[in-house]
Write an enzyme that holds these catalytic residues in place. Structure first.
Site, PDB file in Angstrom:
ATOM      1  N   GLY A  17      94.251  -8.973   5.147  1.00  0.00           N
ATOM      2  CA  GLY A  17      94.906 -10.461   5.291  1.00  0.00           C
ATOM      3  C   GLY A  17      95.541 -10.582   6.832  1.00  0.00           C
ATOM      4  CE  LYS A  29      91.118 -13.311   7.769  1.00  0.00           C
ATOM      5  NZ  LYS A  29      92.427 -12.723   7.228  1.00  0.00           N
ATOM      6  CE  LYS A  89      93.646 -14.100  21.213  1.00  0.00           C
ATOM      7  NZ  LYS A  89      94.027 -12.952  21.678  1.00  0.00           N
ATOM      8  NE  ARG A 149      77.576 -19.026 -17.316  1.00  0.00           N
ATOM      9  CZ  ARG A 149      76.900 -19.083 -18.105  1.00  0.00           C
ATOM     10  NH1 ARG A 149      76.026 -17.696 -18.098  1.00  0.00           N
ATOM     11  NH2 ARG A 149      77.784 -17.597 -19.455  1.00  0.00           N
ATOM     12  CD  GLN A 177      91.514 -15.196   1.410  1.00  0.00           C
ATOM     13  OE1 GLN A 177      90.001 -15.354   0.917  1.00  0.00           O
ATOM     14  NE2 GLN A 177      91.685 -16.055   1.352  1.00  0.00           N
ATOM     15  N   GLY A 222     104.554 -18.717   3.417  1.00  0.00           N
ATOM     16  CA  GLY A 222     106.150 -18.601   4.073  1.00  0.00           C
ATOM     17  C   GLY A 222     106.637 -16.983   4.215  1.00  0.00           C
ATOM     18  NE  ARG A 223     104.077 -14.784  -0.677  1.00  0.00           N
ATOM     19  CZ  ARG A 223     102.953 -14.866  -1.522  1.00  0.00           C
ATOM     20  NH1 ARG A 223     102.886 -14.158  -2.566  1.00  0.00           N
ATOM     21  NH2 ARG A 223     101.562 -14.685  -1.098  1.00  0.00           N
ATOM     22  NE  ARG A 240     101.674 -12.754   7.234  1.00  0.00           N
ATOM     23  CZ  ARG A 240     101.237 -13.272   8.545  1.00  0.00           C
ATOM     24  NH1 ARG A 240     101.177 -13.400   9.908  1.00  0.00           N
ATOM     25  NH2 ARG A 240     100.166 -14.440   8.398  1.00  0.00           N
ATOM     26  CE  LYS A 292     101.030 -10.689  15.691  1.00  0.00           C
ATOM     27  NZ  LYS A 292     101.041 -11.425  13.894  1.00  0.00           N
ATOM     28  CG  LEU A 293      98.188  -3.235  21.538  1.00  0.00           C
ATOM     29  CD1 LEU A 293      98.036  -1.560  20.729  1.00  0.00           C
ATOM     30  CD2 LEU A 293      96.854  -2.329  22.975  1.00  0.00           C
TER      31      LEU A 293
HETATM   32  P1  GDP Z   1      94.800 -14.534   9.863  1.00  0.00           P
HETATM   33  O1  GDP Z   1      94.740 -14.998   8.848  1.00  0.00           O
HETATM   34  O2  GDP Z   1      94.021 -13.263   9.781  1.00  0.00           O
HETATM   35  O3  GDP Z   1      93.685 -15.718  10.822  1.00  0.00           O
HETATM   36  O4  GDP Z   1      96.028 -14.620  10.524  1.00  0.00           O
HETATM   37  P2  GDP Z   1      97.303 -15.636  10.531  1.00  0.00           P
HETATM   38  O5  GDP Z   1      97.426 -16.480  11.125  1.00  0.00           O
HETATM   39  O6  GDP Z   1      97.622 -15.701   9.422  1.00  0.00           O
HETATM   40  O7  GDP Z   1      98.410 -14.327  11.536  1.00  0.00           O
HETATM   41  C1  GDP Z   1      98.260 -14.116  12.408  1.00  0.00           C
HETATM   42  C2  GDP Z   1      99.386 -13.883  13.623  1.00  0.00           C
HETATM   43  O8  GDP Z   1      99.507 -13.914  14.814  1.00  0.00           O
HETATM   44  C3  GDP Z   1      98.929 -15.203  14.028  1.00  0.00           C
HETATM   45  O9  GDP Z   1     100.615 -16.315  14.219  1.00  0.00           O
HETATM   46  C4  GDP Z   1      98.574 -15.546  15.447  1.00  0.00           C
HETATM   47  O10 GDP Z   1      99.004 -16.609  16.074  1.00  0.00           O
HETATM   48  C5  GDP Z   1      99.461 -14.361  15.873  1.00  0.00           C
HETATM   49  N1  GDP Z   1      98.426 -13.378  16.569  1.00  0.00           N
HETATM   50  C6  GDP Z   1      97.309 -13.849  16.280  1.00  0.00           C
HETATM   51  N2  GDP Z   1      96.874 -12.526  17.932  1.00  0.00           N
HETATM   52  C7  GDP Z   1      98.130 -11.487  18.497  1.00  0.00           C
HETATM   53  C8  GDP Z   1      98.458 -10.784  19.252  1.00  0.00           C
HETATM   54  O11 GDP Z   1      97.338 -10.426  19.635  1.00  0.00           O
HETATM   55  N3  GDP Z   1      99.194 -10.595  19.504  1.00  0.00           N
HETATM   56  C9  GDP Z   1     100.752 -11.903  19.221  1.00  0.00           C
HETATM   57  N4  GDP Z   1     101.821 -11.707  19.564  1.00  0.00           N
HETATM   58  N5  GDP Z   1     100.202 -12.523  17.757  1.00  0.00           N
HETATM   59  C10 GDP Z   1      99.119 -12.588  17.399  1.00  0.00           C
HETATM   60  P1  IMO Z   2      94.115 -15.091   5.451  1.00  0.00           P
HETATM   61  O1  IMO Z   2      92.758 -15.850   5.232  1.00  0.00           O
HETATM   62  C1  IMO Z   2      96.976 -12.521   2.870  1.00  0.00           C
HETATM   63  C2  IMO Z   2      96.910 -12.489  -1.055  1.00  0.00           C
HETATM   64  C3  IMO Z   2      98.036 -13.475  -2.298  1.00  0.00           C
HETATM   65  C4  IMO Z   2      98.341 -12.278  -3.298  1.00  0.00           C
HETATM   66  C5  IMO Z   2      96.457 -11.920  -3.214  1.00  0.00           C
HETATM   67  C6  IMO Z   2      95.233 -13.286  -4.419  1.00  0.00           C
HETATM   68  O2  IMO Z   2      95.224 -16.126   5.893  1.00  0.00           O
HETATM   69  O3  IMO Z   2      93.808 -13.997   5.822  1.00  0.00           O
HETATM   70  P2  IMO Z   2      95.537 -15.502  -4.289  1.00  0.00           P
HETATM   71  O4  IMO Z   2      96.128 -17.078  -4.160  1.00  0.00           O
HETATM   72  O5  IMO Z   2      94.211 -16.170  -2.948  1.00  0.00           O
HETATM   73  O6  IMO Z   2      95.236 -15.817  -5.999  1.00  0.00           O
HETATM   74  O7  IMO Z   2      96.232 -14.261  -4.423  1.00  0.00           O
HETATM   75  O8  IMO Z   2      95.601 -12.523  -2.121  1.00  0.00           O
HETATM   76  N1  IMO Z   2      96.416 -13.511  -0.130  1.00  0.00           N
HETATM   77  C7  IMO Z   2      96.079 -13.351   1.397  1.00  0.00           C
HETATM   78  N2  IMO Z   2      97.202 -12.690   1.832  1.00  0.00           N
HETATM   79  N3  IMO Z   2      96.212 -14.238   3.620  1.00  0.00           N
HETATM   80  C8  IMO Z   2      95.384 -14.279   3.466  1.00  0.00           C
HETATM   81  O9  IMO Z   2      94.700 -15.141   3.831  1.00  0.00           O
HETATM   82  C9  IMO Z   2      95.653 -14.662   1.505  1.00  0.00           C
HETATM   83  N4  IMO Z   2      95.114 -14.958   0.669  1.00  0.00           N
HETATM   84  C10 IMO Z   2      95.060 -14.768  -0.426  1.00  0.00           C
HETATM   85  O10 IMO Z   2      99.183 -13.025  -1.312  1.00  0.00           O
HETATM   86  O11 IMO Z   2      98.442 -11.297  -2.588  1.00  0.00           O
HETATM   87 MG    MG Z   3      96.491 -15.788   7.472  1.00  0.00          MG
END
Ligand code: GDP
Ligand code: IMO
Ligand code: MG
Length: 427
Positions: free
Chosen positions: A12, A16, A18, A142, A223, A301-302, A304, A330-331
């Site tokens: 996760g 995704k 972006k 159900r 996820q 906010g945890r 990662r 995030k290269l």
């Molecule tokens: P998602 O759940 O898969 O949509 O990802 P999140 O939004 O939870 O976390 C990805 C974080 O990385 C976000 O803060 C994005 O704005 C940031 N992000 C995405 N692609 C890039 C990248 O190529 N470089 C950097 N530095 N940040 C990125």
């Molecule tokens: P995006 O879409 C990262 C993790 C939780 C926990 C486990 C189960 O932003 O990538 P839940 O509340 O789903 O029953 O929690 O899954 N988890 C994620 N970790 N990105 C997510 O979503 C997540 N959605 C759930 O931290 O370990």
């Molecule tokens: Mg996310």
């Protein structure tokens, strides 16, 4: 015509949101098909940051139809808040459609989620506490409430009454916490129903129709593969199916309608919550990545957990999802490191293991085998062409593709739309 499923290839938060936003430009429709507001998808448009939990990332364009499919679980209160906050920022939300078959997260689901985690002690999953697991449990048992029930003034009182009687017994007698008042809950949720009714319909018809018309449809996974209920690191998983196959089930279309599958993976790897993570870094390097990459959960906010890119996970993800391309995000975060490692396999009982182990015992005993590559010091966030990347960066990327067995189609070098390098044409 092209339909693309975009999934998380790790645990996760791969970026995704972006990548969906970037690819959505050429799509007519963007579809969320599983998960709920446990997801947190960040999209940066013209220096404005949006954090989406339930609504597809395509909503930030004026003209994309955005679908929340039947495979999702919806917290009506959170959805309404998300709609309001988007509208307050000038985003048009009229193009949203919600499946009448999607299940509703009720407040008792959140309370059960919290009580269950509490009761597990150090065996806890580290859920997001949003009631996701208990809502999917009710669906399987159900006894769930569907969006169609919620918006039906005759049905909802009956469905809620029978569901609540059971849940109140569970909460008070088993978990020893407070239950809910039927009348209060009914009134509150009928209010939400009133506001959401206009969005609810049979989305399978809409998605199929758009595909038949030859338009581009983008499916936005939530996820990641390693959090999948069947294919992830069970029991430290979510309760839905983040894998590509779920796009069909969670929307109501057949597998013959999917053209391409893209796996989004960070140039390293992160995980939030509990559970195995073979390449996790506990040292200064892990801290460096967390700081550089702002690796803190979008939803909770945890902090990662951070680690090196794991090609065993990437190959596994390629197999489970049938990946056509990887989108490496995030290269830019790795700039400034002296050396960078890639895990190419695991060592288990003295042998090299190339496949992700199915047993928890084996996984716990696995040690990553690393290859080491020279890092690069340059800031690459302004690079727009692959050729202009430093040679060491290109070498690292090429190796990621090789060890994963999937070509790299898209590269992310920053959070903005413009900070994207396209290697392969997807539509
Ligand atoms: P998602 O759940 O898969 O949509 O990802 P999140 O939004 O939870 O976390 C990805 C974080 O990385 C976000 O803060 C994005 O704005 C940031 N992000 C995405 N692609 C890039 C990248 O190529 N470089 C950097 N530095 N940040 C990125
Ligand atoms: P995006 O879409 C990262 C993790 C939780 C926990 C486990 C189960 O932003 O990538 P839940 O509340 O789903 O029953 O929690 O899954 N988890 C994620 N970790 N990105 C997510 O979503 C997540 N959605 C759930 O931290 O370990
Ligand atoms: Mg996310």
């Amino acid at each position: 015509m092209s339909t693309v499923v975009l999934i998380g290839a790790q645990w996760g938060d791969e970026g995704k949101g972006k990548v969906t936003d970037f690819l959505a430009e050429k799509a007519q429709m963007v579809v969320r098909y599983q998960g709920g507001n446990n997801a947190g998808h960040t999209v940066v448009v013209d220096d404005r940051e949006f954090k989406l939990h339930l609504i597809p990332s395509g909503i930030l364009y004026e003209n994309k139809v955005c679908i929340i499919g039947n495979g999702t679980v919806i917290d009506p209160k959170v959805l309404l808040e998300e709609l309001k906050s988007l509208r307050d920022r000038g985003v048009n939300t009229d193009n949203l459609r919600i499946s009448s078959k999607a299940h509703v997260i009720m407040p008792y689901h959140q309370r059960i989620d919290a009580a269950d985690e509490e009761s597990k002690g150090n065996q806890k999953i580290g859920t997001t506490g949003r009631g996701i697991g208990p809502a999917y449990m009710d669906k399987s048992a159900r006894v769930g409430v569907r969006m169609a029930d919620l918006v039906d003034d005759e049905e909802f009182p009956k469905v809620l009454e029978s569901a609540l009687a059971q849940k109140n017994r569970l909460l008070t007698e088993y978990y020893g916490v407070e239950g809910f008042d039927y009348k209060e809950l009914l009134q509150e949720y009928q209010g939400y129903a009133q506001e959401l009714r206009g969005y609810v319909e049979d989305v399978s018809v809409l998605v199929s129709g758009t595909i038949e018309e030859g338009r581009n449809v983008l499916f936005e996974g939530a996820q990641g593969t390693m959090l999948d209920l069947d294919h992830g690191t069970y029991p430290f998983v979510t309760s839905s199916h983040p894998v590509a196959a779920s796009a069909c089930l969670g929307t109501g279309i057949g597998p013959t309608k999917i053209d391409k599958v893209i796996g989004v993976a960070k140039a390293y790897i992160t995980r939030v919550g509990e559970g195995p993570f073979p390449t996790e870094l506990f040292d200064e390097t892990g801290k460096f990545i967390r700081k550089q990459g702002h690796e803190f959960g979008t939803t909770t906010g945890r902090p990662r957990r951070c680690g090196w890119f794991d090609a065993v996970v990437a190959r596994y993800s390629a197999r489970i999802n049938g990946l056509d391309y990887l989108s490496i995000t995030k290269l830019d975060v790795l700039s400034g490191m002296d050396t960078i490692k890639i895990c190419t396999g695991y060592k288990y009982k003295g042998e090299v293991m190339n496949e992700f182990p199915e047993s928890r015992k084996a996984l716990a005993a696995c040690e990553p085998i690393y290859e080491e590559y020279p890092g690069w010091k340059e800031d690459i966030s302004a690079v727009r062409k692959y050729e202009d990347l430093p040679d060491t960066t290109k070498r690292y990327l090429e190796r990621l593709g090789e060890v994963s067995g999937v070509p790299v189609g898209i590269i992310g070098i920053g959070p903005k739309r413009s900070q994207t390098i396209i290697m392969e044409k997807l539509y």
